[in-house]
Design an enzyme around this catalytic site. Structure first.
Site, PDB file in Angstrom:
ATOM      1  N   TYR A 180      59.535  58.602  35.516  1.00 31.26           N
ATOM      2  CA  TYR A 180      58.483  59.616  35.502  1.00 31.26           C
ATOM      3  C   TYR A 180      59.116  61.002  35.667  1.00 31.26           C
ATOM      4  O   TYR A 180      60.328  61.146  35.768  1.00 31.26           O
ATOM      5  CB  TYR A 180      57.455  59.338  36.600  1.00 31.26           C
ATOM      6  CG  TYR A 180      56.516  58.204  36.279  1.00 31.26           C
ATOM      7  CD1 TYR A 180      55.369  58.423  35.518  1.00 31.26           C
ATOM      8  CD2 TYR A 180      56.766  56.909  36.724  1.00 31.26           C
ATOM      9  CE1 TYR A 180      54.496  57.385  35.224  1.00 31.26           C
ATOM     10  CE2 TYR A 180      55.905  55.859  36.434  1.00 31.26           C
ATOM     11  CZ  TYR A 180      54.771  56.105  35.682  1.00 31.26           C
ATOM     12  OH  TYR A 180      53.914  55.073  35.382  1.00 31.26           O
ATOM     13  N   ARG A 317      57.728  40.411  42.472  1.00 27.55           N
ATOM     14  CA  ARG A 317      57.491  38.962  42.444  1.00 27.55           C
ATOM     15  C   ARG A 317      57.982  38.304  43.728  1.00 27.55           C
ATOM     16  O   ARG A 317      58.746  37.349  43.712  1.00 27.55           O
ATOM     17  CB  ARG A 317      58.171  38.318  41.230  1.00 27.55           C
ATOM     18  CG  ARG A 317      57.754  38.818  39.874  1.00 27.55           C
ATOM     19  CD  ARG A 317      56.363  38.567  39.381  1.00 27.55           C
ATOM     20  NE  ARG A 317      55.589  37.486  39.876  1.00 27.55           N
ATOM     21  CZ  ARG A 317      54.629  36.865  39.160  1.00 27.55           C
ATOM     22  NH1 ARG A 317      54.417  37.201  37.909  1.00 27.55           N
ATOM     23  NH2 ARG A 317      53.893  35.933  39.689  1.00 27.55           N
ATOM     24  N   GLY A 338      51.899  43.592  44.545  1.00 29.16           N
ATOM     25  CA  GLY A 338      51.130  44.340  43.559  1.00 29.16           C
ATOM     26  C   GLY A 338      50.174  43.435  42.831  1.00 29.16           C
ATOM     27  O   GLY A 338      49.052  43.175  43.262  1.00 29.16           O
ATOM     28  N   CYS A 369      46.024  43.947  33.526  1.00 27.93           N
ATOM     29  CA  CYS A 369      46.343  45.148  34.305  1.00 27.93           C
ATOM     30  C   CYS A 369      46.834  46.288  33.419  1.00 27.93           C
ATOM     31  O   CYS A 369      46.230  47.356  33.388  1.00 27.93           O
ATOM     32  CB  CYS A 369      47.349  44.821  35.409  1.00 27.93           C
ATOM     33  SG  CYS A 369      48.795  43.872  34.891  1.00 27.93           S
ATOM     34  N   CYS A 380      42.478  42.251  36.011  1.00 24.69           N
ATOM     35  CA  CYS A 380      43.427  41.137  36.087  1.00 24.69           C
ATOM     36  C   CYS A 380      42.967  39.997  35.198  1.00 24.69           C
ATOM     37  O   CYS A 380      41.785  39.633  35.193  1.00 24.69           O
ATOM     38  CB  CYS A 380      43.544  40.646  37.533  1.00 24.69           C
ATOM     39  SG  CYS A 380      44.660  39.225  37.698  1.00 24.69           S
ATOM     40  N   ALA A 411      39.258  27.453  30.282  1.00 25.66           N
ATOM     41  CA  ALA A 411      37.880  27.930  30.163  1.00 25.66           C
ATOM     42  C   ALA A 411      36.904  26.942  30.793  1.00 25.66           C
ATOM     43  O   ALA A 411      35.986  27.334  31.531  1.00 25.66           O
ATOM     44  CB  ALA A 411      37.533  28.173  28.697  1.00 25.66           C
TER      45      ALA A 411
END
Length: 661
Positions: A180, A317, A338, A369, A380, A411
């Protein structure tokens, strides 16, 4: 006794006591600003939901200190300086709620994107020095003036003062991190200035050190300021990351310079370092896809702990609490979560109360995300209520019904779970002896291990809810009346498409290979360069196979932008790293005994082959729905049997349906 209790012991940042050693990692609240630049109700509820589930420290996603500097759209990000009173009103009430749970919260403040801005997101393209845009080289970012830099520093200080008035317990400066704007100042590759903000490392860090000094002067020495900090850039070149374990020359910030920079920054007044690695040029390092091993930042945290005396906050992670415990004191002082907290807001509570088998896992897919961030706020893939907790949660069914779910894929299991949670009686019928559908073959490679965990999560949830599951049960139009259902949901999935190739070699499907139903030789040709074909190719190449992929289209993976960028970049780099040969605009003319003939544009050539695998997509299994759709009982079709898509839409569409039965 819970063996993870060390994670729930208090820790301090400066003089601020935090109730435990967990934090919520900062994730950009793009699209969650109200019309005044404050926090809208959705983002307030999002943070409170995590606070009430035992997170010790919440670090918000980035809030711009100055929307005008780069011309960020007003809905893009919250901004304390746009309308300070409105910002205070929106966040003060949120912080009161968060503090009710004895959680602490830092406001993360960003100076901007610089060359890392997605094209179209900003109207003013600036950078420390003139630079090409990371994503579109045709866009040129002009050099910032000294006056603009001084204004940016003042805006940081002003934002911190507003944050303190809003009830935040501290701020985090974003960032000498991820490439950044402030990181571009810090990296000599991007900073060619000749004034006091360029040249030496101290000069390149000057903007960041002046920010913390200004905040401490305005807010007091005891007001905590953490820094989002990337120790290493992990760059081979512009727009080119270096893979874990790859031998390459670092062109950005290397570890030695990263250590020296960290010392300078801590000496300037930063109270904690929130550590990772990477830049937008190596974007998968900052947003790790499933292809990474867990805990990829631990080595960087361990290095920094030897050189600075402030707390290290570490994400990357760290989902396994055993890893978290091993890392405390060695690689970090606070473990940061996160995406696991997007997937399951109760993640920390479930560790605390030893309910690990009830954790809904993050898949590392980025679909919910970051994959949709240009069109919709952060959410999410496995948690449709993420970011809309108060408006999209579940309510008990007013009229209890008998719901028949046909198909035990993702599903079908989500429909069964949500329907049962709402009070309906659910019967789930699966024609095989296993739940999971296409995630059974899809979850075979090691890098898809979290897909397997998702299946296990669903199985356990259905057990806890006492959902009746009938295995090896085929539902037909003739026997369906015996279930006396008020609602029927078909979730019968999809099957691989097939093609016939001229020649002597018999083709097999990627599913057959993944399930171990077909033997694979040493020279493999895969027909189809979509996600399944590429991941199957990578998996086989990691086993030492000689793999070639033949794709009829001009690009693999559906073309750039079909997958979230970080997943796309890393998968392509991994295919190259493992010597998978890719032939685009190509097709197989015919197969021979030990080779295949390929036509690419106007050229024909042969590839060694003893195994030909087809991976050309999936076809909806909607025949049962078509037979049942006109019956007197309402029938709904969901998941791949309605439209072949990804895991996110299987879950989201199933949730939407079951939420309203």
């Amino acid at each position: 006794m819970n063996k993870f209790l060390e994670l729930f012991e208090p820790v301090k940042i400066g003089k601020l006591r935090i109730k435990n050693k967990t934090s919520m990692a900062p994730m950009g609240p793009v699209g969650y600003a109200d019309s005044f630049g404050g926090f809208n109700q959705r983002i307030q509820d999002y943070y409170v939901e995590r606070a009430k589930n035992d997170v010790g420290l919440i670090i918000t996603g980035i809030c711009s200190v100055d929307m005008q500097g780069e011309g960020i759209p007003s809905i893009g990000l919250p901004c304390p300086t746009s309308n300070p009173l409105a910002f205070i009103h929106s966040t003060y009430q949120m912080n009161e709620r968060i503090h009710a749970y004895d959680a602490k919260i830092f406001l993360q403040l960003t100076g901007g994107l610089g060359r890392s801005a997605l094209p179209g997101f900003v109207s003013k393209t600036i950078a420390p020095s003139e630079q090409e845009n990371r994503f579109d080289p045709k866009i040129v970012h002009r050099e910032m003036t000294r006056e603009e830099i001084m204004t940016l520093i003042k805006k940081f200080v002003m934002s911190a003062v507003i944050a303190k008035k809003s009830g935040f317990d501290g701020v985090e400066v974003h960032a000498v991190h991820e490439g950044y704007l402030l990181d571009q100042f810090a990296i000599s590759l991007f900073n060619h200035r000749t004034d006091e903000f360029g040249g030496s490392l101290e000069n390149r860090l000057r903007i960041t050190t002046e920010i913390v000094k200004g905040i401490k002067k305005a807010c007091g020495p005891d007001f905590p300021v953490s820094l989002r900090y990337s120790l290493k850039s992990c760059m081979k070149d512009l727009r080119q990351g270096g893979l874990p374990g790859e031998d390459y020359k670092e062109v950005g910030k290397d570890i030695d310079e990263g250590i020296e920079a960290a010392k300078i920054l801590v000496d300037a007044g930063y109270d904690a370092l929130n550590v990772d690695a990477g830049t937008y040029d190596s974007w998968y390092w900052n947003h790790p896809p499933m292809y990474f091993e867990d805990g990829m930042y631990r080595e960087f945290g361990e290095i920094l702990k030897k050189h600075v005396n402030v707390p290290i906050i570490l994400a990357g992670r760290m989902d396994d609490p055993n890893m978290a415990i091993e890392s405390l004191g060695k690689s970090c002082d606070i473990v940061s979560y996160g995406r696991p907290l997007l997937a399951d807001p109760e993640f920390v509570s479930k560790i605390k109360y030893n309910k690990l088998d009830e954790i809904r896992p993050c898949l590392g897919c980025h679909e919910g995300c970051l994959g949709r961030i240009s069109n919709a706020p952060v959410s999410c893939a496995v948690n449709p209520a993420c970011g809309r907790e108060s408006i999209y949660g579940l309510t008990p069914a007013l009229q209890k019904k008998r719901v028949l779910v046909i198909g035990g894929g993702i599903a079908g299991m989500e429909v069964a779970r949500i329907s049962s949670l709402r009070g309906h009686t659910v019967i789930l019928c699966e024609k095989t002896d296993k739940l999971g559908g296409n995630l059974i073959p899809g979850g075979v490679p090691h890098f898809k291990r979290y897909d397997r965990k998702l299946v296990e999560y669903y199985k356990h949830q259905l057990e806890l809810l006492n959902v009746e599951i009938k295995y090896n049960t085929m539902i037909t139009k003739e026997n369906i009346d015996s279930y006396n259902a008020n609602i029927i949901v078909t979730a019968t999935g999809s099957t691989p498409k097939s093609i016939s190739l001229e020649g002597t070699q018999k083709t097999i499907t990627a599913d057959q290979v993944l399930l171990g139903k077909a033997n694979v030789g040493e020279n493999v040709v895969i027909v189809g360069g979509g996600l399944v074909g590429c991941e199957t190719g990578l998996w086989l190449a990691q086993q030492g196979k000689n793999v070639s992929i033949v794709e009829v289209l001009p690009e693999i993976l559906g073309g750039h932008g079909t997958l979230p960028h970080m997943n796309e970049y890393m998968l392509i780099d991994l295919l190259k790293f493992h010597n998978v040969k890719i032939y685009k605009d190509a097709c197989i003319v015919k197969t021979k005994d030990t080779s295949v003939e390929v036509k690419q544009n106007d050229k024909n050539f042969e590839l060694l082959s003893d195994t030909v695998i087809t991976s050309i997509g999936y076809k909806e299994n909607d025949s049962l729905f078509m037979q049942l759709k006109d019956t007197e009982v309402p029938v709904f079709n969901i998941g791949d049997s309605s439209q072949v898509h990804n895991i996110m839409y299987s879950i989201w569409n199933a949730y939407e349906l079951a939420k309203n039965i």
